[in-house]
Design an enzyme around this catalytic site. Structure first.
Site, PDB file in Angstrom:
ATOM      1  N   ASN A   1       0.956  -1.251   0.058  1.00  0.00           N
ATOM      2  CA  ASN A   1       0.038  -0.056   0.099  1.00  0.00           C
ATOM      3  C   ASN A   1       0.799   1.169  -0.097  1.00  0.00           C
ATOM      4  OD1 ASN A   1      -1.905   2.000   0.414  1.00  0.00           O
ATOM      5  ND2 ASN A   1      -2.222   1.335   2.557  1.00  0.00           N
ATOM      6  N   TRP A   2       1.262   1.791  -1.124  1.00  0.00           N
ATOM      7  CA  TRP A   2       2.009   2.920  -1.451  1.00  0.00           C
ATOM      8  C   TRP A   2       1.507   3.861  -0.616  1.00  0.00           C
ATOM      9  CZ3 TRP A   2       3.778   2.581  -7.121  1.00  0.00           C
ATOM     10  CH2 TRP A   2       4.310   1.401  -7.345  1.00  0.00           C
ATOM     11  N   LYS A   3       0.398   4.327  -0.410  1.00  0.00           N
ATOM     12  CA  LYS A   3      -0.512   5.373   0.066  1.00  0.00           C
ATOM     13  C   LYS A   3      -0.032   6.536  -0.780  1.00  0.00           C
ATOM     14  CE  LYS A   3      -0.202   3.352   4.795  1.00  0.00           C
ATOM     15  NZ  LYS A   3      -0.074   3.448   6.029  1.00  0.00           N
TER      16      LYS A   3
ATOM     17  N   HIS B   1      -9.547   1.623   4.589  1.00  0.00           N
ATOM     18  CA  HIS B   1      -8.442   1.844   5.184  1.00  0.00           C
ATOM     19  C   HIS B   1      -8.562   2.700   6.349  1.00  0.00           C
ATOM     20  CE1 HIS B   1      -4.143   2.986   6.424  1.00  0.00           C
ATOM     21  NE2 HIS B   1      -3.850   1.930   5.825  1.00  0.00           N
TER      22      HIS B   1
ATOM     23  N   GLU C   1      -6.998   5.395   7.503  1.00  0.00           N
ATOM     24  CA  GLU C   1      -6.838   6.908   7.067  1.00  0.00           C
ATOM     25  C   GLU C   1      -7.938   7.357   6.148  1.00  0.00           C
ATOM     26  OE1 GLU C   1      -2.838   5.796   5.268  1.00  0.00           O
ATOM     27  OE2 GLU C   1      -2.174   5.348   7.140  1.00  0.00           O
TER      28      GLU C   1
ATOM     29  N   GLU D   1      -5.804  -4.357  10.548  1.00  0.00           N
ATOM     30  CA  GLU D   1      -4.674  -3.301  10.858  1.00  0.00           C
ATOM     31  C   GLU D   1      -5.140  -2.514  11.949  1.00  0.00           C
ATOM     32  OE1 GLU D   1      -2.533  -2.275   6.797  1.00  0.00           O
ATOM     33  OE2 GLU D   1      -4.271  -1.164   7.080  1.00  0.00           O
TER      34      GLU D   1
ATOM     35  N   GLY E   1       2.479   2.179  10.753  1.00  0.00           N
ATOM     36  CA  GLY E   1       3.408   3.432  10.777  1.00  0.00           C
ATOM     37  C   GLY E   1       4.209   3.804  11.950  1.00  0.00           C
TER      38      GLY E   1
ATOM     39  N   SER F   1       3.137  -2.045  10.541  1.00  0.00           N
ATOM     40  CA  SER F   1       4.673  -2.165  10.751  1.00  0.00           C
ATOM     41  C   SER F   1       5.040  -3.440  10.606  1.00  0.00           C
ATOM     42  CB  SER F   1       4.965  -1.736  12.185  1.00  0.00           C
ATOM     43  OG  SER F   1       4.416  -0.114  12.497  1.00  0.00           O
TER      44      SER F   1
ATOM     45  N   GLY G   1       2.699  -1.049   4.384  1.00  0.00           N
ATOM     46  CA  GLY G   1       2.773   0.418   3.877  1.00  0.00           C
ATOM     47  C   GLY G   1       4.168   0.554   3.947  1.00  0.00           C
ATOM     48  N   GLY G   2       4.826   1.225   4.742  1.00  0.00           N
ATOM     49  CA  GLY G   2       6.158   1.774   4.703  1.00  0.00           C
ATOM     50  C   GLY G   2       7.211   0.853   3.990  1.00  0.00           C
TER      51      GLY G   2
HETATM   52  P1  PGA Z   1       2.639   0.289   7.678  1.00  0.00           P
HETATM   53  O1  PGA Z   1       1.295   0.687   6.983  1.00  0.00           O
HETATM   54  O2  PGA Z   1       3.028  -0.913   7.075  1.00  0.00           O
HETATM   55  O3  PGA Z   1       3.415   1.452   7.275  1.00  0.00           O
HETATM   56  O4  PGA Z   1       2.471   0.458   9.036  1.00  0.00           O
HETATM   57  C1  PGA Z   1       0.246  -0.373   6.926  1.00  0.00           C
HETATM   58  C2  PGA Z   1      -0.921  -0.009   6.235  1.00  0.00           C
HETATM   59  O5  PGA Z   1      -1.409   1.051   6.641  1.00  0.00           O
HETATM   60  O6  PGA Z   1      -1.405  -0.444   5.492  1.00  0.00           O
END
Ligand code: PGA
Length: 252
Positions: free
Chosen positions: A9-11, A96, A98, A168, A174, A214, A235-236
């Site tokens: 998930n590049w966001k 998600h 966010e 999640e 993150g 994470s 994500g990251g």
């Molecule tokens: P993260 O994000 O791996 O950076 O914690 C995961 C996500 O939000 O899908």
């Protein structure tokens, strides 16, 4: 056996050119070592078409990170499920935290999005998970159950077969603070039991439930070894080919 999945998930990261480079980097690594799981790249809308063209579809599937809750028309700035599908993307990430938190996406809005995505032939990676406050109050099970009931349990069993769940915990996204593999397994098993209560054991056994928050190469193997954890939403650590590949390798 249900599908094992590692999804990035590049966001809101990477310009178009950087995104193409990243997709190419992941594709090159997988060409040398074919993945033992389904690999998905979740990218911003503007990258979809080019990333679809860049990767080998047998190695990598492509996902959007969102789609509109309306079919089409006068909704300036929105991108419909049909538009996502027309790029060659096969998945869309919905729900998600966010999107729920920063953009006010309610259960009802997400229900519309899920339905439109499925109606347009997309598979949905549907995210659920509790906040730190909810976890501290031991409300995590009630939260994930309500999120499922609010947005996807209206689906028929046949429709639900196109849903991948991503658990999640918001406090792990993150933050570098991963749920322990036991903590994750406990709630994954609970989520599967809720799906079984709604759709029966067979559907529940066939549903992939990913962990996100994470997740990185150093903890992926332990997490993915748990019986109810079927991969990760990353994500990251999906923003560099080697980091992402390190997680995919957990299945080798
Ligand atoms: P993260 O994000 O791996 O950076 O914690 C995961 C996500 O939000 O899908």
């Amino acid at each position: 056996m249900r599908n094992k999945i590692v999804a990035g998930n590049w966001k809101m990261n990477k310009t178009l050119q950087e995104g193409i480079e990243l997709a190419k980097g992941v594709n090159d690594l997988l060409k040398k070592n074919a993945p033992k799981c389904t690999v998905i790249l979740g990218t911003p809308f503007i990258h979809l078409t080019e990333v679809v063209k860049t990767v080998d579809n047998k190695l990598i599937k492509v996902s959007a990170e969102n789609c509109a809750d309306k079919e089409k028309g006068a909704y300036t700035g929105e991108v419909s499920a049909a538009m996502v599908k027309s790029t060659g993307a096969e998945y869309v990430i919905l729900g998600h935290s966010e999107r729920r938190g920063y953009y006010g996406e309610t259960y009802e809005i997400l229900k519309e999005k899920v339905q439109l995505a499925l109606a347009n032939g997309l598979k949905v990676i549907f995210c659920i998970g509790e906040s730190l406050e909810e976890r501290e109050a031991n409300k995590q099970n009630a939260v994930v159950k309500a999120e499922l009931e609010g947005s996807v349990f209206n689906l028929s069993a046949a429709e639900f077969a196109n849903i991948v769940i991503a658990y999640e915990p918001i406090w792990a996204i993150g933050t570098g603070k991963t749920a322990t593999s036991d903590q994750a397994e406990e709630i994954h098993a609970y989520i599967r039991s809720v799906i079984a209560d709604k759709y029966g054991k067979e559907v529940a056994e066939n549903t992939s439930i990913l962990y996100g928050g994470s997740c990185k190469a150093s903890n992926a193997k332990e997490l993915f070894a748990k019986p109810d954890i079927d991969g990760g939403l990353i994500g990251g650590a999906s923003l560099k080919p080697e980091d992402f590949y390190g997680i995919i390798e957990a299945y080798n």
